[in-house]
Design an enzyme around this catalytic site. Structure first.
Site, PDB file in Angstrom:
ATOM      1  N   TYR A 134       0.817  -1.213   0.000  1.00 14.49           N
ATOM      2  CA  TYR A 134       0.000   0.000   0.000  1.00 14.49           C
ATOM      3  C   TYR A 134       0.849   1.260   0.000  1.00 14.49           C
ATOM      4  CZ  TYR A 134      -3.993  -2.974   0.319  1.00 14.49           C
ATOM      5  OH  TYR A 134      -4.936  -3.922   0.024  1.00 14.49           O
ATOM      6  N   SER A 198     -10.777  -3.211  -1.689  1.00 10.21           N
ATOM      7  CA  SER A 198     -11.327  -4.255  -0.823  1.00 10.21           C
ATOM      8  C   SER A 198     -12.131  -3.598   0.300  1.00 10.21           C
ATOM      9  CB  SER A 198     -10.186  -5.136  -0.301  1.00 10.21           C
ATOM     10  OG  SER A 198     -10.644  -6.144   0.560  1.00 10.21           O
ATOM     11  N   ASP A 250     -13.744 -17.705   3.244  1.00 15.22           N
ATOM     12  CA  ASP A 250     -12.880 -16.596   3.666  1.00 15.22           C
ATOM     13  C   ASP A 250     -13.707 -15.335   3.909  1.00 15.22           C
ATOM     14  OD1 ASP A 250     -10.713 -18.269   3.169  1.00 15.22           O
ATOM     15  OD2 ASP A 250     -10.296 -17.406   1.194  1.00 15.22           O
ATOM     16  N   ASP A 296     -12.891 -11.533  -9.701  1.00 13.36           N
ATOM     17  CA  ASP A 296     -13.151 -11.386  -8.265  1.00 13.36           C
ATOM     18  C   ASP A 296     -14.530 -11.967  -7.996  1.00 13.36           C
ATOM     19  OD1 ASP A 296     -13.735 -10.592  -5.686  1.00 13.36           O
ATOM     20  OD2 ASP A 296     -13.432  -8.457  -6.051  1.00 13.36           O
TER      21      ASP A 296
END
Length: 354
Positions: A134, A198, A250, A296
């Site tokens: 990041y 995200s 997850d 995704d």
């Protein structure tokens, strides 16, 4: 099951560049180690495994950064990035103190410039503003925007559940608006954009809604693979479950870690336009650039989010990268990466003046 996993790995390798495959596969391995079945998290080990870099007052590839605590009560810290000022490279150790002591009190700039408030990903649980991936992404944003990036080290779940991350995002936005150097063009507020990937994209949305409610001007939202969910599975969730790094199991674990203990995935934090959510018609909600990876498993939810904004009368541009997976924007090794960076640059420039 083992055979199915092997097929999925092989298929993934044919689509994903090697460096990206290695990077995200390593994340997945460590994430599986860190999550406990009882919903708790190996935080100390997670901090040890997270590759981080310190801030650099001395420029690195033309960008300087420094860390600053903006709320002592909760230890909320941001990392601020800016293009290196002339002479910074020669200042050596003296540069460490100059940004904090002087940069925050600089006079307003003569021309408008973008300030991107960025929320890192990690499904509300992993990573930080100082994580290497990041830190690198924020530096790229500085170069393409020629502005300032404020990366928020928000509190993470499961230790800090909803709404802590949103509260920290709101605190960061208010702090940015209060700083003298964040003004431009005749002492007007600098042009603030909210962005994240995200879980960070999810946070950006909810902070943007609060800003619209309270009359705080945000010029645009940039969401990359924003994390949304719901109790009813979508077609892409069923089709892509486990194929490209991420499984529904997850995702369910992370939502359980972040949402209130008695909430399901139709909570507005997870499913903002779902049965318990709120529509945004009539609200002065900022324009949105929504980046969607076609591989995704939550891509259907991101597209539905964009459709809901349009239905409510808001300006939305969707960039759908059909053969991209989660995290493709972290490494400059695909056509999709360069296309998306150009789209982000164009979006910032188009919304800089109002």
């Amino acid at each position: 099951m083992a055979g199915s996993d092997e097929v999925n790995r092989n298929e993934c390798k044919t689509v994903v560049p090697l460096h990206t495959w290695v990077l995200i596969s390593n994340f997945k391995l460590s994430y599986n180690i860190l999550r406990r079945a009882d919903g708790t998290f190996e935080r100390d080990l997670g901090e040890y495994l997270d590759r981080r870099v310190p801030a650099n007052a001395r420029p690195l590839e033309g960008v300087s950064s420094f860390d600053h605590i903006i709320d002592q009560s909760v230890g909320l810290e941001v990392r601020i990035y800016r293009a290196a000022a002339e002479g910074d490279a020669e200042e050596g150790a003296a540069a460490v103190t100059r940004p904090i002591l002087e940069f925050l009190t600089d006079a307003p700039a003569a021309e408008p410039f973008p300030v991107i408030i960025f929320f890192h990903g990690g499904s509300f649980v992993h990573s930080s503003a100082s994580s290497t991936i990041y830190d690198s992404l924020c530096r790229r944003f500085v170069k393409l925007s020629k502005g300032v990036v404020v990366s928020v080290n928000y509190r993470r779940a499961p230790e800090h559940r909803y709404p802590c991350a949103y509260d920290d995002g709101w605190t960061a936005l208010k702090w940015v608006m209060s700083q003298p150097f964040m003004r431009s063009g005749g002492d007007a507020q600098a042009r603030v954009f909210l962005s994240g990937d995200s879980s960070g994209g999810n946070i950006a949305h909810h902070v943007a809604v609060r800003a619209a409610d309270e009359g705080v001007k945000v010029c645009g939202n940039i969401l990359l693979n924003a994390m949304f969910g719901g109790t009813e599975r979508t077609e892409s969730e069923r089709r892509l479950d486990g194929k490209y790094f991420v499984t529904l199991q997850d995702r369910d674990w992370y939502w359980k870690a972040y949402l209130p203990e008695d909430a399901d995935r139709d909570h507005p934090a997870c499913n903002p336009f779902g049965p318990n959510g709120r529509r945004l018609g009539g609200l002065p909600f900022a324009k949105s650039l929504i980046i969607v990876s076609g591989l995704d498993l939550t891509c259907d939810r991101q597209l539905a989010y964009a459709d809901a904004l349009r239905e409510d009368g808001h300006h939305v541009k969707v960039v759908q990268c059909e053969n991209a997976t989660v995290g493709f924007y972290l490494l400059p090794n695909t056509v999709h990466y360069h296309e998306v960076m150009e789209e982000i640059s164009d979006f910032l420039n188009a919304n800089l003046y109002y």
